[in-house]
Design a protein around this motif. Structure first.
Motif, short mmCIF file in Angstrom:
data_model
loop_
_atom_site.label_atom_id
_atom_site.label_comp_id
_atom_site.label_asym_id
_atom_site.label_seq_id
_atom_site.Cartn_x
_atom_site.Cartn_y
_atom_site.Cartn_z
N UNK A 115 0.78 -1.24 0.00
CA UNK A 115 0.00 0.00 0.00
C UNK A 115 0.80 1.27 0.00
N UNK A 116 2.12 1.20 -0.22
CA UNK A 116 2.95 2.39 -0.20
C UNK A 116 3.26 2.86 -1.62
N UNK A 117 3.65 4.11 -1.71
CA UNK A 117 4.12 4.67 -2.97
C UNK A 117 5.51 5.26 -2.74
N UNK A 118 6.31 5.29 -3.79
CA UNK A 118 7.68 5.78 -3.69
C UNK A 118 7.83 7.07 -4.46
N UNK A 119 8.43 8.07 -3.82
CA UNK A 119 8.76 9.34 -4.47
C UNK A 119 10.27 9.54 -4.38
N UNK A 120 10.95 9.60 -5.52
CA UNK A 120 12.40 9.72 -5.52
C UNK A 120 12.83 11.13 -5.14
N UNK A 121 13.90 11.21 -4.36
CA UNK A 121 14.52 12.49 -4.03
C UNK A 121 15.90 12.63 -4.67
N UNK A 122 16.50 11.51 -5.06
CA UNK A 122 17.79 11.52 -5.75
C UNK A 122 17.91 10.26 -6.58
N UNK A 123 18.42 10.40 -7.80
CA UNK A 123 18.56 9.24 -8.68
C UNK A 123 19.85 9.38 -9.48
N UNK A 124 20.77 8.43 -9.24
CA UNK A 124 22.01 8.37 -10.01
C UNK A 124 22.19 7.03 -10.70
N UNK A 125 21.10 6.33 -10.91
CA UNK A 125 21.18 5.03 -11.55
C UNK A 125 20.29 4.03 -10.82
N UNK A 126 20.04 2.87 -11.43
CA UNK A 126 19.13 1.89 -10.82
C UNK A 126 19.62 1.33 -9.49
N UNK A 127 20.91 1.47 -9.18
CA UNK A 127 21.45 0.96 -7.92
C UNK A 127 22.02 2.07 -7.06
N UNK A 128 21.58 3.29 -7.29
CA UNK A 128 22.05 4.43 -6.49
C UNK A 128 20.97 5.49 -6.47
N UNK A 129 20.03 5.36 -5.55
CA UNK A 129 18.94 6.34 -5.47
C UNK A 129 18.41 6.41 -4.04
N UNK A 130 17.69 7.49 -3.77
CA UNK A 130 17.04 7.71 -2.49
C UNK A 130 15.62 8.15 -2.74
N UNK A 131 14.75 7.85 -1.80
CA UNK A 131 13.36 8.24 -1.94
C UNK A 131 12.62 8.18 -0.62
N UNK A 132 11.34 8.56 -0.68
CA UNK A 132 10.46 8.53 0.48
C UNK A 132 9.30 7.61 0.17
N UNK A 133 9.12 6.58 0.99
CA UNK A 133 7.98 5.68 0.86
C UNK A 133 6.86 6.18 1.75
N UNK A 134 5.66 6.28 1.20
CA UNK A 134 4.53 6.86 1.92
C UNK A 134 3.32 5.93 1.82
N UNK A 135 2.65 5.77 2.94
CA UNK A 135 1.35 5.08 2.95
C UNK A 135 0.30 6.11 3.33
N UNK A 136 -0.75 6.18 2.56
CA UNK A 136 -1.74 7.24 2.71
C UNK A 136 -2.44 7.16 4.06
N UNK A 137 -2.07 8.09 4.95
CA UNK A 137 -2.71 8.26 6.26
C UNK A 137 -2.75 6.97 7.09
N UNK A 138 -1.73 6.15 6.92
CA UNK A 138 -1.61 4.93 7.73
C UNK A 138 -0.14 4.74 8.08
N UNK A 139 0.12 4.28 9.29
CA UNK A 139 1.50 4.05 9.71
C UNK A 139 2.11 2.89 8.93
N UNK A 140 3.36 3.02 8.56
CA UNK A 140 4.03 1.96 7.82
C UNK A 140 4.38 0.80 8.74
N UNK A 141 4.76 1.10 9.97
CA UNK A 141 5.07 0.03 10.91
C UNK A 141 6.44 -0.57 10.68
N UNK A 142 6.62 -1.77 11.21
CA UNK A 142 7.91 -2.46 11.12
C UNK A 142 8.12 -3.01 9.72
N UNK A 143 9.30 -2.78 9.17
CA UNK A 143 9.63 -3.25 7.82
C UNK A 143 10.71 -4.32 7.93
#
Length: 724
Positions: A244-272
């Motif tokens: 149920x999460x979506x990913x929004x990238x904040x930095x991308x330098x290739x398929x194996x070098x990126x950062x992002x924010x995973x968000x679940x709409x108005x619900x806690x993500x909990x333990x991953x």
């Protein structure tokens, strides 16, 4: 009894064919064909009405054509009558095109307000599921299981309806998803039924997707895709690590070098589960790092081709950051985002701070302790060190008091407790000005003293519990290191762990498999879900580097590099935050070499310190381990009443009071004999070997060795002593 409505509609075209036989053979053939088609195919009521209209039109055209030919008129006129018949067939085709799959001939007795879709759905339901009557040769699924509260969700690419399967009170719904799917000719996966445990037995909600939107195309293996697509296809699905999460990238330098924010709409993500997440993204666990944010519905994600901490931060490069700042923090390492990882050793106006350290063999735990000793020395904090496993801390010379060995480490615990009692007797208010130096009480391998099997279990547990509760306001912090986060390593005391975490930070390094989970009864707030056994012992590709062997011989001068292992890699938990991945500083030089003046920071001159040797030999609990000595005066009285340490050792020595140990006049004559033995032997020896050769108890040798080491007359490398 006359024919039913369904039978009338089904047989009407055949009857029309018989009635039209007198009018002419063409009309009879047309009507007969219509009747045969209706008989052979079970079509919907609207389709039957259209078919009857088509049959009537064809009949009329047939009658007219017969009359034209019978009267001798031009046959072209009869041929022209085929145009209306063709138009009627085309209209029938348009009326039936694009409808839902053909319904049975039965039409439900629905109210006049129902739409055509509702009538069709109820016709299906009544004919095959609930009745009221059974068609010969077909058994109803569950008679009486009515579908009520019908509602629709109709869009351009989907058609669905919901309802409640209802039975009389006392009966239970037995209709299954597979039954409904077979009735409407759809896959079972398109039928969703409520859980019977959460609803009444005779009322069960159902959702049926008659037409589903086309599924998103599957991502081909190996095809170039964006991180967002990979996330949506493998991580955000119900079976993924973060559904149920979506990913929004904040930095991308290739398929194996990126950062992002995973968000679940108005619900806690909990333990991953980091291992599941790595599996979803087809990566190794060491290539992924998670960073908590201020919102429980968001978490930072970082994917690395090469781990950001693989090359480490050199201790010698950050010497200026090792001393305590104005807020009481010192640098212990580097976070995954390259920021300095800080831990508190003190807090302004509040006293000292605790530190809880967990790490197995070759995890970097001893290196962290050496950093703590160096930072305490640079911050002018006095150190009392308890090291049950002798010779494991290279920076032990920076401690004002060192209990090296199991018995001596227990003595250090007693001294730390006495120092707390001394300060409590001198300072009656908790907000006293710290004219005395802060004290850092460091316990390495604390499990050797605290486990139930330890001979000092009860006393050590009682002392550490009291220190963790009461010492901070008196300027004494506890640094406790164990090999696992299990409760057994802390003497099964929940007080010790909770007080250490409340009173400071925690460092979690790699542990053995099966011992690294912080979930369940060992859960630590802020570190939920972390499994320390998942921290790998080596970086990706290490096996290939080891396979390239150098057979020229062992290079004893070679220094370890950060890339040689993941020692020091773990999680740092500071007060009020979540555990974040970090790596301790790489000891490219010996920490003690950066101390400047190696003279230890002295403890203040007080009663407890002046009687430290006697106190170290005096138990502070009774034989049952229940009652502790609660005041400094009582402790000093007990220490004075106890036999002198030399008398105890002489009485328990195998040689007896007349043995070699009895010929020594106090501790001083032993030191020259130790130096003479080490110089003549010209080879390193353990403390036990020295004691055996001199015929002196080892407990009498170790303190003398420590004193000789402080005067730089002997050295200690991995527990082996030799002349300087």
């Amino acid at each position: 009894m006359g024919p039913t409505r369904a039978q009338f509609i089904q047989y009407a075209p055949a009857a029309l064919a018989v009635a039209a036989a007198a009018a002419g053979p063409w009309s009879a053939i047309a009507a007969g064909a219509a009747g045969a088609g209706a008989w052979a195919v079970s079509v919907s009521a609207p389709a039957l009405r259209s078919l009857i209209a088509c049959g009537i039109t064809a009949t009329g055209c047939g009658i007219a054509a017969h009359q034209v030919l019978a009267s001798g008129m031009n046959p072209l006129f009869a041929l022209g009558l085929a145009v209306p018949a063709g138009a009627a067939a085309l209209a029938h085709h348009r009326n039936t095109a694009g409808q839902l799959p053909a319904l049975p001939a039965t039409v439900a007795s629905a109210g006049s307000g129902q739409s055509s879709q509702a009538q069709m759905i109820m016709a299906y339901w009544t004919e095959f599921i609930c009745g009221p009557t059974e068609t010969p040769g077909r058994k109803l699924i569950q008679p009486g299981a009515q579908l009520v509260q019908l509602a629709f969700d109709i869009g351009d690419d989907h058609v669905a309806f919901t309802g409640v399967i209802t039975l009389p009170q006392g009966q239970q719904v037995r209709v299954k998803a597979a039954d409904i799917a077979s009735v409407y000719g759809i896959p079972t996966s398109q039928v969703e039924m409520g859980d019977p445990k959460h609803f009444a037995p005779n009322a069960l909600p159902v959702l049926v997707h008659l037409k589903k939107a086309a599924a998103a195309p599957q991502i081909a293996a190996g095809a170039p895709t964006t991180p967002e697509e990979l996330w949506a296809a493998h991580v955000a699905i119900p079976e993924g690590a973060m559904p149920g999460t979506t990913l929004a990238l904040t930095r991308y330098n290739g398929p194996l070098d990126w950062e992002g924010i995973a968000t679940r709409d108005r619900r806690a993500i909990g333990t991953v589960n980091i291992q599941d997440l790595a599996g979803n993204l087809d990566l190794s666990t060491i290539q992924i790092a998670l960073a908590p944010t201020d919102k429980p519905s968001q978490v930072g994600v970082r994917v690395m081709k090469e781990h950001a901490l693989m090359h480490g931060t050199m201790l010698s490069d950050v010497v200026d950051e090792l001393a305590m700042d104005a807020n009481g923090y010192v640098r212990l390492g580097t976070y995954i985002d390259a920021n300095a990882a800080l831990v508190p050793l003190a807090q302004s106006g509040s006293g000292a701070r605790h530190l809880y350290l967990v790490g197995g063999s070759r995890s970097g735990k001893s290196g962290v302790l050496e950093q703590v000793l160096l930072s305490a020395h640079k911050s002018r904090i006095a150190v009392i060190l308890a090291s049950p496993q002798a010779g494991t801390i290279a920076g032990a010379g920076l401690a004002a008091y060192c209990g090296d060995g199991l018995d001596e480490a227990m003595g250090a615990l007693r001294l730390a407790y006495a120092m707390m009692l001394d300060r409590e007797s001198r300072y009656r208010t908790p907000s006293f000005p710290f004219t005395d130096p802060l004290i850092q009480f460091v316990i390495d391998e604390a499990h050797m003293l605290l486990v139930v099997s330890s001979p000092y279990h009860a006393e050590a547990k009682a002392i550490v519990e009291q220190l963790s509760r009461r010492s901070l306001k008196r300027g004494i912090g506890v640094v406790l290191a164990t090999q696992t986060p299990l409760a057994e390593d802390l003497g099964n005391s929940s007080v010790i762990r909770s007080q250490l975490l409340i009173g400071g930070g925690a460092v979690f390094l790699r542990c053995a498999k099966g011992q690294g989970s912080l979930v369940g009864q060992n859960a630590v707030q802020g570190a939920e879900g972390i499994d320390l056994s998942m921290i790998p012992a080596s970086w990706p590709g290490q096996a290939q580097r080891v396979a390239v062997r150098d057979m020229t011989g062992l290079d004893t001068t070679a220094a370890a590099k950060p890339e040689d292992g993941t020692f020091g890699l773990g999680y740092l938990l500071t007060p009020g935050s979540q555990a974040v991945q970090f790596r301790s500083l790489h000891l490219d030089v010996a920490p003690a070499s950066l101390a400047g003046d190696p003279t230890p920071v002295a403890v203040e001159d007080c009663e407890a310190w002046r009687h430290r040797d006697a106190i170290a030999q005096t138990p502070v609990v009774d034989k049952r381990g229940k009652n502790m000595i609660g005041s400094l005066a009582d402790l000093l009285a007990a220490a004075q009443a106890a036999p002198a340490p030399e008398q105890q050792r002489a009485a328990t020595s195998p040689a007896g009071p007349t043995g070699p140990a009895a010929s020594t006049d106090g501790p001083e004559p032993i030191k020259p004999r130790i130096l003479e033995l080490l110089r003549d032997g010209n080879m390193p020896m353990t403390a036990e070997t020295i004691a055996r050769k001199l015929g002196t108890p080892v407990n009498h040798i170790k303190p003398r060795l420590s004193e000789l080491k402080k005067r730089d007359e002997v050295t200690n490398e991995n527990g082996l002593w030799k002349a300087a």
